[in-house]
Design an enzyme around this catalytic site. Structure first.
Site, PDB file in Angstrom:
ATOM      1  CD  GLU A  78      63.012  12.567  20.386  1.00 18.28           C
ATOM      2  OE1 GLU A  78      63.332  13.760  20.541  1.00 18.28           O
ATOM      3  OE2 GLU A  78      61.895  12.226  19.966  1.00 18.28           O
ATOM      4  CB  CYS A 234      50.415  25.661  17.807  1.00 16.78           C
ATOM      5  SG  CYS A 234      50.343  26.952  19.068  1.00 16.78           S
ATOM      6  CB  CYS A 241      44.572  30.130  14.654  1.00 19.36           C
ATOM      7  SG  CYS A 241      46.008  30.749  15.574  1.00 19.36           S
ATOM      8  CB  CYS A 244      44.346  25.287  15.889  1.00 16.73           C
ATOM      9  SG  CYS A 244      44.741  24.725  17.565  1.00 16.73           S
ATOM     10  CB  CYS A 250      43.530  28.849  21.801  1.00 17.65           C
ATOM     11  SG  CYS A 250      45.165  29.605  21.890  1.00 17.65           S
TER      12      CYS A 250
END
Length: 332
Positions: A78, A234, A241, A244, A250
């Site tokens: 992270e 995305c 798309c 997706c 969406c």
DNA sequence: CAGCCGTGGCA
DNA sequence: TTGCCAAGGCT
């Protein structure tokens, strides 16, 4: 569905309450948060299923996601992933975990070694903060990465996002995890706009809380899945798309994918800035195991005033240690 | 809170 | 080529 939903009364806080307490309160999602406007609970449940199923089928096999990855591996990843692409993090993360398998191992090193091993990941202050966080973990947490959002947030270099990410990914806790990927996914799917605001808003937090699955394990899965969807499908530029799982739901897509309205999103300039000079100075110091004479540093930038300011800044930040006689090295 | 803090790949 | 962007944090 979890049946032990409990009320999480909004704590009353004074304007002077600690930042960590306020942030912890924000990120401790309320299981009873309402769905975002325009979404029924059934639609939210569908969203969960579609995105998590997609994640199960398409998630990348990343080292810090493997079952044997500990919290320390997650935490190191992270830090490294803050503003740095996965591809560049992979080799350095592997080196760090092999060299410093536990927080105490890193804490036993000099901060300069952390900065050197950081290599060219960028933003080297992160290396310093991770080293300091390792020290705090070794000395105040018995060597174990803490699992609570508040304790994580108290560590240097850990902000609202990283605390939620470590608590969620390493410990399966239920938190809203609002990184740039998730914010973009929500902006499009729920908000119907191409890009989220520049800074995270209260409205975005409400949306995230309203979408967060009530069940702890599902919430953690959802956090990783929405992040992965933003990273792989995305995307900021030329989103895929067609691949997706929630394209049909969406809001941005249904509105015809309108381009970003509003003011242009501010970019980061770099060429000619102090940051570039700092980068060159530090590159010289990283490359040398021995202290570096002033002349070697002077060679990296022509303009003496800016060069001196950059070096002063590095010293001020603790990234460079000045020795006697105009000689410098990474901090010991 | 807007600006600062690295680096490199890609459209 | 150049600007945009990448799992943010800190002041």
């Amino acid at each position: 569905m979890s049946t032990d939903l409990h009320d999480a009364p909004e704590p009353i806080r004074s304007a002077t309450s600690a930042r960590s307490a306020a942030s912890a309160a924000r990120s401790a999602a309320d299981p009873a948060a309402p769905p975002p406007p325009g979404l029924t609970p059934a639609a939210v449940a569908t969203l969960h299923e579609l995105v998590i199923d997609w994640f199960d089928a398409h998630a990348r096999d990343l080292p810090w996601r493997r079952p044997d990855a500990g919290a320390w591996s997650v935490m190191v990843s992270e830090f490294m992933l803050q503003q740095t692409p996965v591809a560049r993090v992979l080799p350095v993360h592997a080196e760090w975990l092999a060299r410093w398998p536990r927080p105490a191992d890193l804490a036993a090193e000099s901060p300069g070694e952390a900065v050197r091993a950081w290599g060219r990941l960028g933003y080297p202050r992160r290396a310093l903060r991770l080293h300091a966080a390792a020290g705090a973990i070794a000395h105040r947490h018995g060597g174990e990465v803490p699992g609570s959002h508040a304790e994580l947030l108290a560590l240097p270099g850990v902000g609202e996002y990283t605390a939620a990410a470590v608590a969620s990914f390493a410990y399966g806790r239920r938190h809203i995890v609002l990184d740039t990927n998730v914010r973009r996914v929500f902006a499009r799917v729920v908000g119907g706009v191409e890009h989220p605001p520049n800074a995270t808003t209260a409205a975005e937090r409400r949306t995230a809380e309203g979408l967060l699955p009530a069940d702890e394990a599902t919430a953690a899965r959802w956090a990783a899945a929405t992040m992965e969807l933003g990273a792989l499908v995305c995307t900021a530029r030329s989103p895929q798309c067609g691949r997706c799982p929630v394209a049909a739901l969406c809001a941005w897509r249904l509105a015809g994918s309108p381009p970003h309205a509003g003011p242009p999103r501010r970019g980061q300039s770099y060429a000619g800035t102090d940051r570039q000079v700092r980068g060159r100075l530090l590159a010289v110091l990283r490359a040398s195991r021995e202290p570096v004479p002033q002349a070697a540093l002077d060679a990296v930038w022509h303009e003496p005033v800016q060069r001196a300011r950059a070096l002063d800044g590095l010293v001020e930040d603790g990234l460079v240690e000045p020795l006697a006689d105009g000689v410098y090295r990474l901090p010991h």
